[in-house]
Write an enzyme that holds these catalytic residues in place. Sequence first.
Site, PDB file in Angstrom:
ATOM      1  N   ALA A 210      43.036  50.274 -16.105  1.00  0.00           N
ATOM      2  CA  ALA A 210      41.717  49.239 -16.805  1.00  0.00           C
ATOM      3  C   ALA A 210      42.270  47.554 -16.704  1.00  0.00           C
ATOM      4  CB  ALA A 210      41.549  49.672 -18.270  1.00  0.00           C
ATOM      5  N   HIS A 211      41.435  46.829 -16.372  1.00  0.00           N
ATOM      6  CA  HIS A 211      41.333  45.707 -16.462  1.00  0.00           C
ATOM      7  C   HIS A 211      39.348  45.032 -16.828  1.00  0.00           C
ATOM      8  CE1 HIS A 211      41.039  46.022 -12.621  1.00  0.00           C
ATOM      9  NE2 HIS A 211      40.501  44.623 -12.063  1.00  0.00           N
ATOM     10  N   ALA A 212      39.740  43.816 -17.127  1.00  0.00           N
ATOM     11  CA  ALA A 212      38.647  42.908 -16.867  1.00  0.00           C
ATOM     12  C   ALA A 212      39.079  41.051 -16.259  1.00  0.00           C
ATOM     13  CB  ALA A 212      37.414  42.539 -17.785  1.00  0.00           C
TER      14      ALA A 212
END
Lengths: 152, 89
Positions: free
Chosen positions: A65-67
């Site tokens: 999960a990352h942005a």
Amino acid sequence: MLADVLKSDCIRLNVACDNWKEAVKAGTDLLLEKNCIEPDYLAAIIHHHEAFGPYMVVAPGIVLAHARPEDGAKKVSISLVTLKTPIVFGNITNDPVKLVFTFATTDNKGHLALLTNLMELLSNEEDIKKIMSTSQVNAVLNIIKQYSNLSI
Amino acid sequence: MKILVCCGNGLGSSFMIEMNIKKVLAELGVEATVDHCDLASASGSKADIYVGTRDIATQLTSLGGKVVSLNNMIDKQELKEKIGAALVD
């Protein structure tokens, strides 16, 4: 490099979550506690997941999960949460998810060494299985140490 | 020969796949330029082969290059077979 960033206070094992959003929040909460991300980073990850589909479930049982840096990343950082009960994220081939890695980077380069180490770890089925089944943070830390001296 | 790996954010999974592609190309003895980017930038970048995981690959088909769709980002065998096939045509 990985061991410098993924320390015991960024790891939680056997966390109970009811759905994928809670699972992602469990990961971002660890980074928020350490002031590595802004509160809005979680919303950005959720938005990307809803906009692009569950592409962050990169391998069977594993979500990365990352942005983007501008979504609220303050430091190059990573957390690891293992889920008590695997959760469906909507990815046909790789669900359900057991390991939630959440990472943030402040630019497009700062995290490359970290990801290189992480990639080597993810490619080792045996070590991934051990991480998925252990309840000992030290066991996880020992495995991570082995992947921290590799260079790109 | 240019290979472009795309993902939603352009800095996580696309970079990791790029690393694996470079290893696979070395094993296959093939030379190519490999880069990574986010989906929004992909349409502005000309490449011979676009690579992405399943959910992303469906959005790469209109870009004018071959598309390689991956189920599992860390499976080098799958990558080798699919990249190998894309290079041959």
